[in-house]
Scaffold this motif. Structure first.
Motif, mmCIF file in Angstrom:
data_model
loop_
_atom_site.group_PDB
_atom_site.id
_atom_site.type_symbol
_atom_site.label_atom_id
_atom_site.label_comp_id
_atom_site.label_asym_id
_atom_site.label_seq_id
_atom_site.Cartn_x
_atom_site.Cartn_y
_atom_site.Cartn_z
ATOM 1 N N ASN A 377 9.273 82.575 97.168
ATOM 2 C CA ASN A 377 9.552 81.332 96.447
ATOM 3 C C ASN A 377 8.554 80.227 96.818
ATOM 4 O O ASN A 377 8.090 79.470 95.963
ATOM 5 C CB ASN A 377 10.975 80.870 96.737
ATOM 6 N N ASP A 378 8.229 80.148 98.115
ATOM 7 C CA ASP A 378 7.276 79.111 98.554
ATOM 8 C C ASP A 378 5.899 79.346 97.933
ATOM 9 O O ASP A 378 5.238 78.399 97.476
ATOM 10 C CB ASP A 378 7.169 79.122 100.081
ATOM 11 N N LEU A 379 5.456 80.598 97.908
ATOM 12 C CA LEU A 379 4.155 80.899 97.331
ATOM 13 C C LEU A 379 4.125 80.606 95.834
ATOM 14 O O LEU A 379 3.128 80.071 95.312
ATOM 15 C CB LEU A 379 3.810 82.376 97.571
ATOM 16 N N SER A 380 5.221 80.932 95.159
ATOM 17 C CA SER A 380 5.251 80.702 93.713
ATOM 18 C C SER A 380 5.209 79.207 93.389
ATOM 19 O O SER A 380 4.575 78.788 92.409
ATOM 20 C CB SER A 380 6.491 81.344 93.101
ATOM 21 N N GLU A 381 5.887 78.390 94.203
ATOM 22 C CA GLU A 381 5.876 76.944 93.952
ATOM 23 C C GLU A 381 4.499 76.333 94.198
ATOM 24 O O GLU A 381 4.097 75.378 93.528
ATOM 25 C CB GLU A 381 6.917 76.246 94.834
ATOM 26 N N ASN A 382 3.752 76.869 95.175
ATOM 27 C CA ASN A 382 2.432 76.310 95.506
ATOM 28 C C ASN A 382 1.432 76.476 94.368
ATOM 29 O O ASN A 382 0.507 75.675 94.212
ATOM 30 C CB ASN A 382 1.882 76.981 96.770
ATOM 31 N N VAL A 383 1.587 77.550 93.594
ATOM 32 C CA VAL A 383 0.610 77.793 92.531
ATOM 33 C C VAL A 383 1.172 77.473 91.144
ATOM 34 O O VAL A 383 0.488 77.705 90.149
ATOM 35 C CB VAL A 383 0.156 79.273 92.568
ATOM 36 N N LEU A 384 2.431 76.975 91.102
ATOM 37 C CA LEU A 384 3.077 76.776 89.810
ATOM 38 C C LEU A 384 2.301 75.777 88.940
ATOM 39 O O LEU A 384 2.090 76.020 87.748
ATOM 40 C CB LEU A 384 4.515 76.278 90.013
ATOM 41 N N HIS A 385 1.846 74.652 89.553
ATOM 42 C CA HIS A 385 1.157 73.633 88.764
ATOM 43 C C HIS A 385 -0.141 74.177 88.172
ATOM 44 O O HIS A 385 -0.417 73.993 86.979
ATOM 45 C CB HIS A 385 0.857 72.406 89.640
ATOM 46 N N LEU A 386 -0.927 74.850 88.995
ATOM 47 C CA LEU A 386 -2.187 75.406 88.507
ATOM 48 C C LEU A 386 -1.944 76.492 87.459
ATOM 49 O O LEU A 386 -2.679 76.569 86.463
ATOM 50 C CB LEU A 386 -2.991 75.993 89.682
ATOM 51 N N MET A 387 -0.904 77.298 87.677
ATOM 52 C CA MET A 387 -0.621 78.358 86.726
ATOM 53 C C MET A 387 -0.160 77.804 85.377
ATOM 54 O O MET A 387 -0.533 78.331 84.318
ATOM 55 C CB MET A 387 0.448 79.294 87.280
ATOM 56 N N ASN A 388 0.652 76.751 85.403
ATOM 57 C CA ASN A 388 1.088 76.145 84.143
ATOM 58 C C ASN A 388 -0.098 75.627 83.334
ATOM 59 O O ASN A 388 -0.153 75.793 82.106
ATOM 60 C CB ASN A 388 2.078 75.009 84.413
ATOM 61 N N GLN A 389 -1.038 75.002 84.060
ATOM 62 C CA GLN A 389 -2.229 74.503 83.376
ATOM 63 C C GLN A 389 -3.042 75.662 82.820
ATOM 64 O O GLN A 389 -3.541 75.598 81.684
ATOM 65 C CB GLN A 389 -3.069 73.672 84.366
ATOM 66 N N ARG A 390 -3.213 76.689 83.600
ATOM 67 C CA ARG A 390 -3.969 77.850 83.170
ATOM 68 C C ARG A 390 -3.288 78.527 81.974
ATOM 69 O O ARG A 390 -3.953 78.959 81.027
ATOM 70 C CB ARG A 390 -4.099 78.828 84.332
ATOM 71 N N ILE A 391 -1.966 78.618 82.031
ATOM 72 C CA ILE A 391 -1.221 79.257 80.942
ATOM 73 C C ILE A 391 -1.398 78.488 79.643
ATOM 74 O O ILE A 391 -1.550 79.058 78.568
ATOM 75 C CB ILE A 391 0.268 79.361 81.319
ATOM 76 N N GLU A 392 -1.379 77.144 79.744
ATOM 77 C CA GLU A 392 -1.542 76.335 78.547
ATOM 78 C C GLU A 392 -2.920 76.543 77.939
ATOM 79 O O GLU A 392 -3.066 76.664 76.706
ATOM 80 C CB GLU A 392 -1.337 74.857 78.902
ATOM 81 N N GLN A 393 -3.923 76.634 78.796
ATOM 82 C CA GLN A 393 -5.271 76.886 78.294
ATOM 83 C C GLN A 393 -5.370 78.265 77.644
ATOM 84 O O GLN A 393 -5.984 78.414 76.573
ATOM 85 C CB GLN A 393 -6.285 76.757 79.435
ATOM 86 N N GLU A 394 -4.787 79.237 78.301
ATOM 87 C CA GLU A 394 -4.836 80.585 77.757
ATOM 88 C C GLU A 394 -4.073 80.675 76.432
ATOM 89 O O GLU A 394 -4.475 81.392 75.520
ATOM 90 C CB GLU A 394 -4.242 81.587 78.761
ATOM 91 N N LYS A 395 -2.981 79.920 76.343
ATOM 92 C CA LYS A 395 -2.216 79.940 75.112
ATOM 93 C C LYS A 395 -3.028 79.376 73.949
ATOM 94 O O LYS A 395 -3.022 79.940 72.843
ATOM 95 C CB LYS A 395 -0.931 79.125 75.303
ATOM 96 N N GLN A 396 -3.718 78.253 74.212
ATOM 97 C CA GLN A 396 -4.539 77.678 73.152
ATOM 98 C C GLN A 396 -5.648 78.647 72.748
ATOM 99 O O GLN A 396 -5.954 78.806 71.560
ATOM 100 C CB GLN A 396 -5.137 76.357 73.629
ATOM 101 N N LYS A 397 -6.234 79.293 73.734
ATOM 102 C CA LYS A 397 -7.302 80.236 73.450
ATOM 103 C C LYS A 397 -6.787 81.425 72.631
ATOM 104 O O LYS A 397 -7.422 81.863 71.661
ATOM 105 C CB LYS A 397 -7.918 80.723 74.762
ATOM 106 N N LYS A 398 -5.603 81.942 72.995
ATOM 107 C CA LYS A 398 -5.047 83.092 72.267
ATOM 108 C C LYS A 398 -4.649 82.717 70.846
ATOM 109 O O LYS A 398 -4.811 83.508 69.924
ATOM 110 C CB LYS A 398 -3.833 83.654 73.017
#
Length: 609
Positions: A377-398
């Motif tokens: 859980n701690d590891l997932s929270e540490n990267v959650l912000h970066l992953m959300n941003q990355r996911i949004e970029q990937e979504k726009q690209k897809k």
């Protein structure tokens, strides 16, 4: 499923914690069960044999009591006649013209006889003979047909002297009654009549006892058992058969005795060998109230072994259920303690793999596995912000790439894409995906070419196998397809494209799927005596009602697939008739609950090259 496919799956399962716990649990419970079963067999088998023999002894005791009760009733009546002063007076006096003494004796005999309702079926004849007179007093059962009888006739019986020497004993066993017009078996007795004041013998009481005294109780007990019963009278042995007593040779040799197994002191339990039948059995013997009389029952060792086996199988079933319950409880406990947390952690990792990095407090238990859950859980929270941003970029690209593909897609591009997917799946050892992709690619190509062209039966079978490959994976391998070709020379013959596929699809969707379990489809291709080709498509589905089957070839029904919704069974039938003539087309034979056979009739036409 092939053995080569099972082994990797089994090895993979046993390498998991769940698999190891299950394997250890089953191994331990199986070992405990085997040990308990062997111990139970050796401890219980002797007790079971003793209990079964004692049950037979108890049954024999009840039978003995019934026979003794019958015989005591007869004996008591005869003793009362022996001690009657009227009977003694008749035996002492000489015959006179005054029949008063004889009448008084006869009245006493008949009145006492009538007062006991059980006597008529047991005592069939009693004759009182005085030594100093010729006449007799006779009591005979009313339904007993008899000839004239006299004291001389009784005294001249070949066995009378033996009975006289053994008063009150059935010394000669069962005899045929000499004084009846029909054949009747009875047990004769002779009782002396003593002088009132002297030790002299003044007369005799000759009695004939019916064998019903013995056979009726046996018949009552045989209605509840399957035992063999014997009666020993003196040196004569009789076996009960068909409501009578049949003489049998006394050829029994005692092999062993079991006095400790008997419930009563007067019971004899022996293992015996019969020379006549050549078999070993247990013989249980009890004495009757009459001297020299014994009642016996035979328990066959094979029957006894079967009874022991049945009882042991019941105990075995109870042990298996108990051990299975213990295994279930143990497995459930270990599963809740280890398997469930590990499974939840796997699901948590799966959700993270799928992009869900939100915190899951349900995986933070108060033990070592909970520490692992907290770390995840701690590891997932540490990267959650970066992953959300990355996911949004990937979504726009897809989204952009998808719009581009939509504008450029064409059949050729779809074939290439499917081929690319196939090769990627092959490289990643996903053979199922590769096989489905290949089948779908070939199906799309055939669909784009239309459904009116003639192709060979071999090509149509290839198309059917491509379609069935997709459906096989869709239904998880629960459906099977078998193809039987009697003559390989039929494969080049012509058939309309997509003739078999709608029939296969109909068999799957409307035959096998409603059944709710696995099913099979069989294609049989052969040529009849007239030279026409028959293609039978048989399924083991739910079948079709006769009235529904009759309308399938005339109604505009269609298959349920979105790819082939325009190619119904009636359309296939019409296309075949339009192409080859009215004698050809489809026929349907279906039995509700058993399956359906659809037959395609085609002319023998080779494809022109």
């Amino acid at each position: 499923m092939p053995e080569t496919a099972i082994r990797p799956k089994l090895h993979k399962f046993l390498s998991t914690i769940r698999g190891r716990i299950l394997f250890i649990t089953l191994s331990l419970t199986a070992a405990i069960g085997v040990i308990v079963i062997f111990i139970s067999y050796f401890l219980v088998s002797n007790n079971l044999r003793q209990n079964l023999l004692q049950t037979s002894e108890t049954t024999l005791s009840f039978l003995r009591s019934s026979i003794d009760s019958n015989m005591e009733g007869v004996n008591n009546y005869i003793r009362s006649c022996q001690g009657s002063d009227k009977i003694q007076k008749f035996a002492m006096e000489a015959a006179t013209t005054d029949n008063r003494v004889k009448r008084e004796a006869h009245d006493f005999v008949t009145s006492t006889y009538a007062s006991n309702s059980a006597l008529p079926s047991h005592l069939v004849r009693m004759v009182i003979i005085g030594k100093s007179r010729k006449d007799i007093v006779q009591l005979v059962e009313a339904s007993y047909s008899t000839s004239r009888i006299s004291s001389e006739a009784i005294l001249s019986l070949p066995y009378f002297d033996d009975l006289h020497m053994h008063p009150g004993e059935a010394y000669v066993g069962i005899q045929e009654d000499s004084f009846v017009t029909r054949q009747a078996a009875m047990i004769p007795f002779v009782y002396p009549i003593q002088h009132t004041y002297k030790a002299d013998e003044t007369g005799y009481i000759f009695a004939e006892i019916s064998i019903n005294t013995i056979t009726e109780p046996i018949r009552d007990y045989l209605s509840r058992t399957d035992y063999q019963f014997y009666i020993k009278i003196g040196s004569n042995l009789y076996q009960y058969q068909n409501n009578t007593l049949v003489p049998c040779p006394d050829d029994i040799t005692v092999v062993d005795a079991y006095p400790d197994m008997a419930l009563h002191e007067n019971t004899l339990i022996q293992k015996v060998y019969s020379e006549n039948t050549g078999r070993v059995s247990f013989m249980i013997t009890q004495p009757l109230v009459m001297d020299g009389w014994y009642v016996m029952t035979e328990v066959d060792t094979h029957t006894l072994s079967l009874n022991i086996l049945h009882s042991f199988l019941l105990i075995l079933l109870i042990i298996i259920i108990a051990v299975s319950f213990i295994a279930f409880v143990l497995f459930s406990f270990l599963s809740q303690t280890i398997n469930v947390p590990v499974g939840q952690l796997q699901l948590r990792m799966k959700r993270i793999e799928e992009g869900d990095f939100s915190r899951d407090d349900s995986t933070e238990w108060e033990h070592e596995l909970g520490d692992i859950g907290k770390t995840i859980n701690d590891l997932s929270e540490n990267v959650l912000h970066l992953m959300n941003q990355r996911i949004e970029q990937e979504k726009q690209k897809k989204d952009y790439e998808y719009r581009m593909l939509q504008s450029q897609i064409n059949p050729h591009f779809m074939y290439n894409t499917l081929n690319s997917i196939k090769w990627m799946a092959t490289m990643q050892s996903a053979t199922g995906i590769a096989e489905m992709t290949t089948a779908l690619s070939r199906l799309l190509k055939n669909i784009s070419n239309g459904t009116t062209s003639l192709i060979s039966i071999q090509q149509e079978l290839d198309l059917v196998q491509d379609y069935f490959t997709i459906q096989k994976y869709r239904y998880g391998g629960t459906i099977t397809l078998e193809i039987q070709i009697d003559d390989e020379g039929l494969l080049p013959c012509q058939i309309l494209k997509f003739t078999m596929q709608p029939l296969i699809e109909n068999a799957i969707f409307h035959g096998i799927e409603p059944k709710g379990c696995a099913g099979s489809i069989r294609i049989h291709i052969y040529k009849d005596s007239s030279g026409d080709i028959h293609i039978e498509i048989q399924d083991d589905g739910v079948g079709i009602q006769p009235e529904v089957a009759a309308g399938l070839l005339v109604q505009d029904t269609s298959a349920g697939s979105s790819f082939f919704k325009e190619i119904g069974i009636s359309n296939v039938h019409k296309r075949l008739q339009y192409e080859f003539g009215s004698p050809y087309g489809l026929s349907i034979d279906s039995t509700p609950g058993q399956g359906t056979v659809v037959t395609i009739l085609l002319p023998f036409t080779q494809r022109k090259e």
